[in-house]
Scaffold this motif. Structure first.
Motif, short mmCIF file in Angstrom:
data_model
loop_
_atom_site.label_atom_id
_atom_site.label_comp_id
_atom_site.label_asym_id
_atom_site.label_seq_id
_atom_site.Cartn_x
_atom_site.Cartn_y
_atom_site.Cartn_z
N ALA A 171 9.69 4.43 3.82
CA ALA A 171 8.69 5.48 4.09
C ALA A 171 8.94 6.17 5.42
O ALA A 171 8.02 6.69 6.04
CB ALA A 171 7.29 4.87 4.06
N GLY A 172 10.19 6.19 5.85
CA GLY A 172 10.48 6.77 7.15
C GLY A 172 10.85 8.24 7.09
O GLY A 172 11.21 8.77 6.04
N SER A 173 10.75 8.88 8.22
CA SER A 173 11.14 10.28 8.38
C SER A 173 11.29 10.56 9.86
O SER A 173 10.74 9.84 10.69
CB SER A 173 10.09 11.22 7.77
N ASN A 174 12.04 11.63 10.20
CA ASN A 174 12.09 12.01 11.61
C ASN A 174 10.94 12.94 11.97
O ASN A 174 10.83 13.37 13.12
CB ASN A 174 13.44 12.64 11.97
N ALA A 175 10.07 13.22 11.01
CA ALA A 175 8.82 13.93 11.27
C ALA A 175 7.68 12.94 11.08
O ALA A 175 7.51 12.38 9.99
CB ALA A 175 8.66 15.12 10.33
N THR A 176 6.90 12.72 12.10
CA THR A 176 5.81 11.74 12.01
C THR A 176 4.84 12.09 10.91
O THR A 176 4.35 11.21 10.19
CB THR A 176 5.09 11.64 13.36
N SER A 177 4.57 13.37 10.73
CA SER A 177 3.62 13.79 9.68
C SER A 177 4.13 13.41 8.30
O SER A 177 3.35 12.98 7.43
CB SER A 177 3.39 15.30 9.75
N GLU A 178 5.44 13.53 8.07
CA GLU A 178 6.00 13.17 6.76
C GLU A 178 6.01 11.66 6.57
O GLU A 178 5.72 11.17 5.47
CB GLU A 178 7.41 13.73 6.63
N ALA A 179 6.31 10.93 7.62
CA ALA A 179 6.24 9.47 7.54
C ALA A 179 4.82 9.02 7.21
O ALA A 179 4.61 8.10 6.41
CB ALA A 179 6.72 8.84 8.84
N LEU A 180 3.85 9.66 7.80
CA LEU A 180 2.44 9.35 7.52
C LEU A 180 2.13 9.53 6.05
O LEU A 180 1.52 8.67 5.40
CB LEU A 180 1.54 10.23 8.39
N ASP A 181 2.58 10.65 5.49
CA ASP A 181 2.34 10.91 4.07
C ASP A 181 3.03 9.86 3.19
O ASP A 181 2.46 9.40 2.19
CB ASP A 181 2.85 12.31 3.70
N LEU A 182 4.25 9.48 3.55
CA LEU A 182 5.00 8.52 2.74
C LEU A 182 4.39 7.12 2.81
O LEU A 182 4.33 6.40 1.80
CB LEU A 182 6.46 8.47 3.19
N VAL A 183 3.92 6.73 3.99
CA VAL A 183 3.27 5.42 4.10
C VAL A 183 1.99 5.40 3.27
O VAL A 183 1.72 4.44 2.53
CB VAL A 183 2.99 5.06 5.56
N ASN A 184 1.21 6.46 3.36
CA ASN A 184 -0.03 6.52 2.58
C ASN A 184 0.27 6.54 1.09
O ASN A 184 -0.45 5.92 0.29
CB ASN A 184 -0.86 7.74 2.99
N TYR A 185 1.34 7.24 0.69
CA TYR A 185 1.71 7.24 -0.72
C TYR A 185 2.10 5.84 -1.16
O TYR A 185 1.72 5.38 -2.26
CB TYR A 185 2.87 8.20 -0.99
N SER A 186 2.86 5.14 -0.32
CA SER A 186 3.31 3.79 -0.65
C SER A 186 2.13 2.85 -0.85
O SER A 186 2.13 2.01 -1.77
CB SER A 186 4.21 3.26 0.47
N LYS A 187 1.12 2.99 -0.01
CA LYS A 187 -0.07 2.16 -0.17
C LYS A 187 -0.76 2.46 -1.49
O LYS A 187 -1.10 1.55 -2.26
CB LYS A 187 -1.04 2.40 0.99
N ASP A 188 -0.96 3.75 -1.78
CA ASP A 188 -1.63 4.14 -3.03
C ASP A 188 -0.83 3.70 -4.26
O ASP A 188 -1.41 3.40 -5.31
CB ASP A 188 -1.84 5.65 -3.06
N ALA A 189 0.50 3.66 -4.12
CA ALA A 189 1.35 3.25 -5.24
C ALA A 189 1.29 1.75 -5.49
O ALA A 189 1.74 1.28 -6.54
CB ALA A 189 2.80 3.67 -4.98
N GLY A 190 0.78 1.00 -4.51
CA GLY A 190 0.65 -0.44 -4.68
C GLY A 190 1.75 -1.27 -4.05
O GLY A 190 1.83 -2.47 -4.30
N ALA A 191 2.61 -0.64 -3.22
CA ALA A 191 3.64 -1.41 -2.52
C ALA A 191 2.98 -2.36 -1.53
O ALA A 191 1.88 -2.10 -1.01
CB ALA A 191 4.60 -0.48 -1.81
N ASP A 192 3.65 -3.47 -1.25
CA ASP A 192 3.09 -4.47 -0.35
C ASP A 192 3.22 -4.07 1.12
O ASP A 192 2.36 -4.40 1.94
CB ASP A 192 3.78 -5.82 -0.56
N VAL A 193 4.32 -3.39 1.45
CA VAL A 193 4.60 -3.08 2.84
C VAL A 193 5.50 -1.85 2.88
O VAL A 193 6.23 -1.58 1.93
CB VAL A 193 5.27 -4.30 3.54
#
Length: 297
Positions: free
Chosen positions: A78-100
């Motif tokens: 869920a990484g990115s060199n843009a903090t805003s994009e990383a934020l979106d990817l981490v939140n997506y990962s949580k909603d998708a049900g990933a553990d971490v």
């Protein structure tokens, strides 16, 4: 959350037209889980995250979570060199049900140490999900300092680091500080280099996010488990047996050697996304020799 053991930085299988091969991805996940790994990572560097579209990035996370079905830990790149994009990817990962979520240090823009800290601090504060910080200076051009790693370890949602800086002296400083500041129970250090997994475990690491486990999940897991259980003679034997394979998987740009190895093993994981090329003929000869040594072809 227990992040001990062997976690696989999975390749992403492609069809002949370079689209994601979902059927093969699901089969590959089963192959890894049946091989005894403790966790799997989708959309990491080995999964060619840099050349996945956002929709594809989300798709491989969804497939991973669905196919794993709670059998192993699921880690979403869920990484990115843009903090805003990383934020979106981490939140997506949580909603998708990933553990971490695994979040690489921002690359190319080379933020200062304060910028690196604030990047992870914002994710910590705005995402209710465990996060593994990923430090790989050879790819990003920045290196989390010892002070910064300790500061991140004090944040509630930054639960681990994947450390791919090969400097074991630096790692010794990290463990000394984690110990002196009573952070060892709540913060996990994972190896980001297969060849250094054994020495890192001897220093205090709890496992690895592995490339070689794509090829030999059972042997890698057995090596790691022996080391974690203090059976260093057996772990050392297995690590030495795996070393040539670990080494050849980086004979050219990753994941080109890993995908070629899997295809030679009749796993049919497809090709690579440009700008990564197939390995050259000379290196394929070397790769084949090592696969034969390990009775893989």
């Amino acid at each position: 959350m227990n992040l001990e053991g062997t976690h696989v930085a999975m390749i992403t299988p492609f069809n002949n037209d370079n689209t994601i091969n979902e059927e093969k991805y699901r089969e590959f996940i089963d192959f890894l889980i049946e091989g005894g790994v403790d966790g799997i990572l989708a959309a990491g560097t080995t999964g060619e995250s840099a050349t996945l579209t956002l929709e594809e990035h989300q798709k491989v996370i969804d497939i991973m979570v669905d196919q794993a079905n709670g059998r192993v830990t699921t880690i979403a790149g869920a990484g990115s060199n843009a903090t805003s994009e990383a934020l979106d990817l981490v939140n997506y990962s949580k909603d998708a049900g990933a553990d971490v979520a695994l979040v690489i240090t921002p690359y190319y823009n080379k933020p200062q140490q304060s910028g690196l800290y604030n990047h992870f601090k914002l994710l910590n504060d705005q995402c209710d999900m465990p996060i593994i910080a990923y430090n790989v200076p050879s790819r990003t051009g920045v290196d989390l300092s010892v002070d910064n790693i300790i500061n991140l370890a004090k944040l509630d949602n930054i639960v681990a680091i994947k450390e791919a800086n090969p400097d074991l002296n630096k790692l010794a400083h990290v463990f000394s500080r984690l110990n002196s500041e009573n952070l060892l129970d709540d913060f996990t250090v994972l190896s980001g280099n297969d060849s250094l997994t054994l020495p890192m475990i001897s220093q205090g690491s709890k496992g690895v996010i592995s490339v070689v486990a794509n090829i030999m999940p059972n042997k890698t897991s057995t090596m790691v488990n022996n080391a974690l259980n203090g059976n260093y003679d057996e772990a050392r034997t297995l690590s030495n047996e795996l070393f040539n394979l670990m080494d050849v998987l980086f004979i050219e740009a990753s994941p080109a050697p890993t995908k070629r190895a899997l295809n030679l093993m009749s796993m049919d994981v497809g090709g690579l996304r440009m700008p990564i090329n197939e390995i050259c003929d000379e290196n394929e000869v070397i790769l084949k020799e090592i696969l034969k040594e390990n009775n893989l072809i």
